[in-house]
Design an enzyme around this catalytic site. Structure first.
Site, mmCIF file in Angstrom:
data_model
loop_
_atom_site.group_PDB
_atom_site.id
_atom_site.type_symbol
_atom_site.label_atom_id
_atom_site.label_comp_id
_atom_site.label_asym_id
_atom_site.label_seq_id
_atom_site.Cartn_x
_atom_site.Cartn_y
_atom_site.Cartn_z
ATOM 1 C CE LYS A 81 -1.934 2.527 3.225
ATOM 2 N NZ LYS A 81 -1.794 3.848 2.576
ATOM 3 C CD GLU B 269 13.002 3.481 8.259
ATOM 4 O OE1 GLU B 269 13.086 4.393 9.104
ATOM 5 O OE2 GLU B 269 12.801 3.669 7.054
ATOM 6 C CB CYS C 132 13.108 8.123 8.337
ATOM 7 S SG CYS C 132 13.976 7.169 7.108
ATOM 8 C CD GLU D 213 10.480 11.684 12.241
ATOM 9 O OE1 GLU D 213 9.381 11.138 12.440
ATOM 10 O OE2 GLU D 213 11.413 11.151 11.613
#
Ligand code: NAI
Ligand code: MG
Length: 502
Positions: free
Chosen positions: A190, A265, A299, A401
């Site tokens: 997806k 991840e 990331c 983040e």
């Protein structure tokens, strides 16, 4: 929409056929409910195309197709070397369509076309090629025992559900597809709802390469609906996810119901430590790239910079100069552009709210700190590359983040102090160390809690080298030989060689 494809012309003049359906059993099909997603160009805020979005019912169809393909002799009995041939063919097809694929990702995501063409595409091609080579080199061991023999088989896990983010649409797809195919699994992947387009063109190439129907199924759909349905489907044996830590906790919870194998991840707040003995120019260049490339949407972005006291002022001055001379913000197609727009209004608002939070909490905006509305005449999600100094370690901009072109710079005294600050985070994805002292480089690399450490560099990534996080940055590894472990399982077989029961 009716015939499940549209003719599109991108802003760079490239004309192509965009599939719009769900790719199940090697065919593009309509979503049962007619639910759709409309993708937009984040530079102009104009719609690009509307594609079908999967509901739980569509996900069920895709999973059943993958489940059936597991036992299709065309896949199950295919010689592993021939599996490799299919993957090489796919890599070749991606390569011969790389300008088109880079165009779609630049248009849909907002990243500079040049970056997509010279970064994302070679990475996607390289990863598929790397794992093509593994197909016929994945096997078990023999274990000699007295009057017995044991051996192991490395077998596919089964039906794999894969969920990817929007920051590197095609390379993230390749990281997931490559090792899963090499190990002989079947797949439902997806894409992220923000970037649904390029993966459908890739699906077409998968069919052209000759993969049997059902081996790879590609769906678009909302995370909460299609993503959640995929993770919870009882016929899905394994889930591989890349995205935010918050969503990963939900994925892990949902996958627990049927004890699915998972790899995650997730996010990061990766530290970059500059010691006084470092090559300052190199440190400035790499640290700039490590947070400002890909619009800061990485990331592994080295988003927390720690500089030793003696060179702090000099480093900050040079870093700001580097931002001003290198980080030109503009449209994806402009060859001068270093940073395009943020991917969506939601991300744009989120990044701006972090900038506001930094200001409110008393940090200094050393450069940037605002939206750049003049670039698109009031349209587009452009944000000035932003540097915060005088940042305290309890501020949200230091701890969370941000996933945008925003960096925080702080200073430290001694080495142990740097390591302590670097490790004072719930994350552990990447880390960088700048020093010319060889002993210190290895010592700090070993002490930093991270899945990857870059010495005198940032963001190195290679299909041959394992990638992943510790702490709340993930579970498991992708890429390299380690990446095969995520997609294969070991079966032990015991053979009696005259071991009589008396
Ligand atoms: P997200 O983690 O929610 O989305 C990533 C993928 O997960 C997408 O394909 C999405 O459809 C899917 N998803 C969302 N909710 C789901 C659910 N309940 N079940 C199954 N799948 C689901 O990230 P989002 O909302 O796009 O971005 C929010 C923040 O996440 C960013 O600001 C950034 O901080 C972080 N992020 C980190 C990434 C990374 O590479 N580490 C990539 C994307 C986002
Ligand atoms: Mg888009």
């Amino acid at each position: 929409m009716a015939d499940l494809k549209v003719q599109l012309t991108a802003p760079n003049g490239k004309t192509y056929t965009q599939p719009t359906g769900l790719f199940i059993n090697n065919e593009f099909v309509a979503s049962g409910s007619g639910q759709t997603i409309t993708s937009t160009d984040p530079a102009t805020e104009q719609d690009i195309a509307t594609v079908h979005a999967a509901t739980a019912e569509d996900v069920d169809k895709a999973v059943r197709a993958a489940h059936a393909a597991l036992n299709d002799p065309k896949w199950k009995k295919l010689a592993t070397s021939d599996r490799g041939v299919l993957m090489y063919k796919l890599a070749e097809l991606i390569e011969s369509n790389q300008e088109l694929l880079a165009t779609i990702d630049a248009w849909d995501n907002g990243k500079p076309y040049r970056d997509a063409l010279t970064g994302d595409l070679p990475e996607a091609i390289g990863v598929i090629r790397y794992y093509a080579g593994w197909c016929d080199k994945i096997y078990g061991q023999t274990i000699p025992l007295p009057n017995k023999l044991a051996y192991t088989l490395r077998q596919p896990i089964g039906v794999v559900g894969q969920i990817i983010p929007w920051n590197y649409p095609l390379s993230m797809a390749s990281w997931k597809l490559g090792p899963a195919l090499a190990c002989g699994n079947t797949i439902v992947i997806k894409a992220a709802e923000q970037t649904p387009l390029s993966i459908l063109v890739l699906a077409d190439l998968i069919k052209q390469a000759g993969f049997p129907p059902g081996v790879v199924n590609v769906i678009n759909g909302l995370g909460k609906e299609a993503g959640a349905a995929l993770v919870q489907h009882p016929l899905v044996d394994k889930v591989a996810f890349t995205g935010s830590t918050a969503t990963a906790t939900q994925v892990m919870k949902m996958a627990s119901a049927t004890l699915k194998n998972i790899t995650l991840e997730t996010g990061g707040k990766s530290p970059l430590v500059v010691f006084e003995d470092a090559d300052l120019e190199e440190a400035v260049k790499w640290s700039h790239m490590g947070i400002m490339s890909n619009q800061g949407q990485i990331c592994t972005a080295t988003s927390r910079i720690l500089v030793q006291k003696g060179i702090y002022d000099k480093f900050v001055a040079r870093f700001i100069e580097e931002v001003k001379t290198t980080s030109k913000v503009g449209h994806q197609w402009d060859t001068e552009t270093y940073q395009g727009p943020q991917v969506t209004k939601q991300q744009y608002d989120r990044v701006l709210s972090y900038i506001e939070s930094g200001r409110q909490s008393g940090a200094t905006v050393a450069t940037g700190g605002q939206a750049l509305t003049e670039i698109g005449g009031g349209k587009g999600y452009f944000i000035a590359p932003t540097v915060f100094t005088h940042v305290k370690q309890d501020m949200p901009i230091w701890r969370e983040e941000i996933f945008g072109p925003v960096v925080v710079i702080s200073e430290f005294g001694e080495e142990d102090n740097a390591v302590r600050i670097a490790n004072d985070t719930t994350y552990g994805l990447g880390a960088a160390v700048f020093t010319t002292d060889l002993e210190r480089a290895h010592r700090v690399a070993s002490e930093i809690q991270a899945g990857m450490v870059w010495i005198n560099s940032s963001q190195d990534c290679d299909p041959r080298v394992p990638f992943g996080g510790v702490k709340q940055s993930g579970i498991g590894r992708e890429l390299g030989e380690a990446g095969l472990e995520a997609y294969s399982q070991i079966k032990a077989i015991h053979i009696n060689l005259g071991n009589r029961l008396s």
